[in-house]
Design an enzyme around this catalytic site. Structure first.
Site, short mmCIF file in Angstrom:
data_model
loop_
_atom_site.label_atom_id
_atom_site.label_comp_id
_atom_site.label_asym_id
_atom_site.label_seq_id
_atom_site.Cartn_x
_atom_site.Cartn_y
_atom_site.Cartn_z
N TYR A 52 -0.93 101.52 -4.29
CA TYR A 52 -1.28 102.73 -3.52
C TYR A 52 -0.33 103.90 -3.83
CZ TYR A 52 -2.74 105.91 0.16
OH TYR A 52 -3.20 107.00 0.83
N ARG A 84 -6.67 96.03 -8.85
CA ARG A 84 -6.47 96.06 -7.40
C ARG A 84 -5.35 97.01 -7.00
NH1 ARG A 84 -8.98 92.29 -4.21
NH2 ARG A 84 -10.03 90.56 -5.26
N LYS A 137 1.70 86.65 -14.06
CA LYS A 137 0.26 86.40 -13.87
C LYS A 137 -0.42 87.68 -14.35
CE LYS A 137 -3.45 85.76 -10.50
NZ LYS A 137 -3.83 85.63 -9.07
N ILE A 194 -3.28 81.04 -13.02
CA ILE A 194 -3.30 81.09 -11.55
C ILE A 194 -4.74 81.38 -11.18
CG2 ILE A 194 -2.46 82.24 -9.49
CD1 ILE A 194 0.21 82.59 -10.85
#
Length: 292
Positions: free
Chosen positions: A106, A137, A162, A204
């Site tokens: 953000y 994301r 990851k 993952i």
């Protein structure tokens, strides 16, 4: 320490509350089915809907149930550096073996800001840190040069990544910049085979919530050099990997787990909602294809 099939665990809820007994049973099943490590309170675990106390209670229960049989990698990221530092300390107190950390989201910091964030966090973190790069994301991308800078600046603190960028070329770039001992784990099930071929050592996984044995066998086949077996298992699992994202995650995966394990609650917390009818049909077909 970090390789193979590592499920990003779903978190069961009953009437809005963490369902500890269901979670303990789920963790036990995951270990019995061959999962190499466990990630509580990641994206799939709905960590964004949890209070601080809930978050680290889930981590504590996971570590307590695992009892050292497999590593527990606690989700601990934040877009506030001070909160992230508090999270890594809480993860250690809860019994985690490592932490999984996204760069600040953000806020959209620069590459310098990302470096300074991880510089501050590692100074207060006593556990190995696995970077989690998921720009889809976070809208923040740890560029390969920045990742190499982080890893080289703080030897022994950053154990791996990851990588959910979807860019397979990054595996080579990151191996070149971070070294061969830096564990690269795919964050996308559907590209895990190609990711390993480029130099990755595991995944993952979302699909491992539903098919832990098949995912573990897939990773074991690749590690053993049995590429034919790995490809066969990849093909068997591929529709499931795609079905897990036919609606907003973790709706589809929670539907699948509840279908596979009667009695497991498929409840989600808002703003996440149950999988649509079309998504459920895709999951059903994919589970049948996988033979589970």
């Amino acid at each position: 320490m970090f390789s193979g099939s590592i499920p990003a665990l779903v978190t069961p809820f009953r009437n809005g509350d963490f369902a500890e007994a269901d979670f303990r049973d789920f963790v036990e099943w995951q270990i019995a089915e061959g999962s190499a490590a466990l990630v509580p309170c990641g994206t799939t675990g709905e960590a964004a809907t949890m209070t601080f106390a809930e978050h680290f209670e889930v981590v504590r229960v996971c570590a307590d149930q695992a009892r050292g049989r497999v590593p527990v990698i606690a989700g601990a990221g934040s877009n506030d550096t001070r909160v992230a530092i508090g999270n890594v300390k809480a993860a250690k107190a809860a019994g985690a073996d490592a932490v999984l950390m996204v760069p600040p989201y953000y806020n959209r910091p620069s590459q310098e800001g990302i470096f300074r964030h991880f510089e501050a966090v590692q100074a207060e973190c006593e556990l190995p840190i696995i970077l989690y790069n998921v720009p889809g994301r976070t809208v923040t991308d740890i560029q390969p040069a920045t990742m190499a800078r982080i890893v080289k600046a703080f030897p022994g603190k950053f154990a791996g990544v990851k990588d959910a960028t979807g860019s397979l070329g990054r595996v080579t770039e990151q191996r070149s910049g971070c070294g061969a001992d830096f564990a690269q784990l795919s964050g996308n099930d559907e590209t895990a085979l190609a990711f390993n071929a480029m130099g990755g050592v595991g995944c993952i996984s979302v699909s491992a919530n539903v098919a832990p044995r098949l995912c573990a066998d897939f990773q074991a086949a690749w590690a053993a050099g049995d590429t034919a077996k790995a490809l066969e298992l990849h093909d068997r699992l591929y529709p499931l990997h795609i079905a897990m994202f036919t609606d907003a995650s973790p709706g589809p995966v929670k539907y699948a787990v509840a279908k596979l394990r009667p009695g497991f609650p498929g409840e989600l917390r808002l703003p996440m909602t149950p999988a649509s009818e079309a998504s459920r049909a895709a999951v059903d077909a994919a589970m049948a294809h996988a033979g589970i």
